[in-house]
Design a protein around this motif. Structure first.
Motif, PDB file in Angstrom:
ATOM      1  N   SER A   1       0.827  -1.214   0.000  1.00 19.46           N
ATOM      2  CA  SER A   1       0.000   0.000   0.000  1.00 19.46           C
ATOM      3  C   SER A   1       0.856   1.258   0.000  1.00 19.46           C
ATOM      4  O   SER A   1       0.508   2.251  -0.642  1.00 19.46           O
ATOM      5  N   THR A   2       1.974   1.221   0.713  1.00 20.79           N
ATOM      6  CA  THR A   2       2.891   2.360   0.711  1.00 20.79           C
ATOM      7  C   THR A   2       3.443   2.585  -0.685  1.00 20.79           C
ATOM      8  O   THR A   2       3.486   3.716  -1.185  1.00 20.79           O
ATOM      9  N   PHE A   3       3.884   1.508  -1.329  1.00 14.86           N
ATOM     10  CA  PHE A   3       4.401   1.603  -2.697  1.00 14.86           C
ATOM     11  C   PHE A   3       3.320   2.109  -3.649  1.00 14.86           C
ATOM     12  O   PHE A   3       3.556   3.010  -4.457  1.00 14.86           O
ATOM     13  N   TYR A   4       2.120   1.541  -3.541  1.00 12.81           N
ATOM     14  CA  TYR A   4       1.022   1.900  -4.431  1.00 12.81           C
ATOM     15  C   TYR A   4       0.638   3.371  -4.258  1.00 12.81           C
ATOM     16  O   TYR A   4       0.452   4.090  -5.247  1.00 12.81           O
ATOM     17  N   SER A   5       0.558   3.826  -3.027  1.00  9.93           N
ATOM     18  CA  SER A   5       0.239   5.240  -2.768  1.00  9.93           C
ATOM     19  C   SER A   5       1.349   6.151  -3.280  1.00  9.93           C
ATOM     20  O   SER A   5       1.080   7.216  -3.839  1.00  9.93           O
ATOM     21  N   TRP A   6       2.602   5.740  -3.091  1.00  8.07           N
ATOM     22  CA  TRP A   6       3.744   6.549  -3.549  1.00  8.07           C
ATOM     23  C   TRP A   6       3.753   6.659  -5.067  1.00  8.07           C
ATOM     24  O   TRP A   6       3.922   7.746  -5.615  1.00  8.07           O
ATOM     25  N   ILE A   7       3.573   5.541  -5.738  1.00  7.35           N
ATOM     26  CA  ILE A   7       3.693   5.516  -7.195  1.00  7.35           C
ATOM     27  C   ILE A   7       2.554   6.297  -7.855  1.00  7.35           C
ATOM     28  O   ILE A   7       2.737   6.927  -8.887  1.00  7.35           O
ATOM     29  N   LEU A   8       1.359   6.248  -7.251  1.00  7.21           N
ATOM     30  CA  LEU A   8       0.219   6.976  -7.814  1.00  7.21           C
ATOM     31  C   LEU A   8       0.096   8.382  -7.244  1.00  7.21           C
ATOM     32  O   LEU A   8      -0.804   9.127  -7.640  1.00  7.21           O
ATOM     33  N   GLU A   9       0.992   8.725  -6.307  1.00 17.18           N
ATOM     34  CA  GLU A   9       1.033  10.050  -5.695  1.00 17.18           C
ATOM     35  C   GLU A   9      -0.303  10.425  -5.046  1.00 17.18           C
ATOM     36  O   GLU A   9      -0.752  11.565  -5.111  1.00 17.18           O
ATOM     37  N   THR A  10      -0.936   9.429  -4.421  1.00 13.56           N
ATOM     38  CA  THR A  10      -2.198   9.625  -3.719  1.00 13.56           C
ATOM     39  C   THR A  10      -2.111   8.900  -2.382  1.00 13.56           C
ATOM     40  O   THR A  10      -2.048   7.668  -2.354  1.00 13.56           O
ATOM     41  N   PRO A  11      -2.081   9.611  -1.268  1.00 17.61           N
ATOM     42  CA  PRO A  11      -1.934   8.948   0.029  1.00 17.61           C
ATOM     43  C   PRO A  11      -3.149   8.111   0.410  1.00 17.61           C
ATOM     44  O   PRO A  11      -4.281   8.411   0.028  1.00 17.61           O
ATOM     45  N   GLY A  12      -2.884   7.039   1.176  1.00 17.66           N
ATOM     46  CA  GLY A  12      -3.952   6.237   1.768  1.00 17.66           C
ATOM     47  C   GLY A  12      -4.621   5.223   0.858  1.00 17.66           C
ATOM     48  O   GLY A  12      -5.680   4.709   1.206  1.00 17.66           O
ATOM     49  N   LEU A  13      -4.038   4.894  -0.261  1.00 19.83           N
ATOM     50  CA  LEU A  13      -4.642   3.911  -1.157  1.00 19.83           C
ATOM     51  C   LEU A  13      -4.370   2.493  -0.673  1.00 19.83           C
ATOM     52  O   LEU A  13      -3.324   2.208  -0.111  1.00 19.83           O
ATOM     53  N   GLU A  14      -5.316   1.615  -0.900  1.00 17.95           N
ATOM     54  CA  GLU A  14      -5.132   0.199  -0.610  1.00 17.95           C
ATOM     55  C   GLU A  14      -4.649  -0.484  -1.885  1.00 17.95           C
ATOM     56  O   GLU A  14      -5.268  -0.359  -2.940  1.00 17.95           O
ATOM     57  N   ALA A  15      -3.543  -1.191  -1.782  1.00 10.00           N
ATOM     58  CA  ALA A  15      -2.941  -1.814  -2.964  1.00 10.00           C
ATOM     59  C   ALA A  15      -3.714  -3.061  -3.385  1.00 10.00           C
ATOM     60  O   ALA A  15      -4.123  -3.857  -2.536  1.00 10.00           O
TER      61      ALA A  15
END
Length: 145
Positions: free
Chosen positions: A38-52
């Motif tokens: 989830s940290t990677f997914y939020s970082w890569i999409l530049e949107t905090p708090g996303l569930e991968a």
């Protein structure tokens, strides 16, 4: 006393070193993606708090497998000469998959960094190493009379 003289060729040390760097890089990146998807997914999409999605965890596992393949090639380059070509293929195919399925064709700065540093920068070196490993393999094969 007669001694047999043979010409021994060595695989270039810098190429082994490069493969070991690729091993360490992919191991670290795979662990980060696999354990903190989830940290990677939020970082890569530049949107905090996303569930991968589940596919991100599998991406991390795939990166770890590639680290093991790079290590095997660094240890025995002429035996596993084909693995750098496979690695280059997975870098290209993986970045295309990542672009269409994860990024959904929207590339931000962090995603561009990921695609360039994690995928495309490695491809020419892996191809070159694959060619040299194949040459090394052919030199070591017994000569037919």
């Amino acid at each position: 006393m007669k001694t047999m003289q043979t010409q021994q060729t060595l695989f270039p040390h810098w190429m082994r070193g490069f493969l070991l760097i690729a091993t360490a890089y992919n191991a670290g990146w795979g662990i980060f993606i696999g354990w903190f998807p989830s940290t990677f997914y939020s970082w890569i999409l530049e949107t905090p708090g996303l569930e991968a999605p589940e596919q991100i965890i599998w991406l991390g596992r795939g990166v770890l497998v590639m680290a093991a393949l790079y290590l095997a090639t660094a240890i025995h380059p002429s035996k596993f000469w084909y693995l750098p070509f496979f690695g280059a293929f997975t870098k290209v195919a993986g970045s295309i998959w990542f672009y269409f399925n994860v990024l959904e064709q929207a590339v931000g700065d962090k995603a561009l960094f990921h695609l360039l540093m994690n995928d495309w920068i490695w491809v020419p070196f892996l191809l070159w190493i694959g060619v040299e490993a194949r040459r090394d393999r052919l030199r070591k094969l017994p000569k037919k009379d």
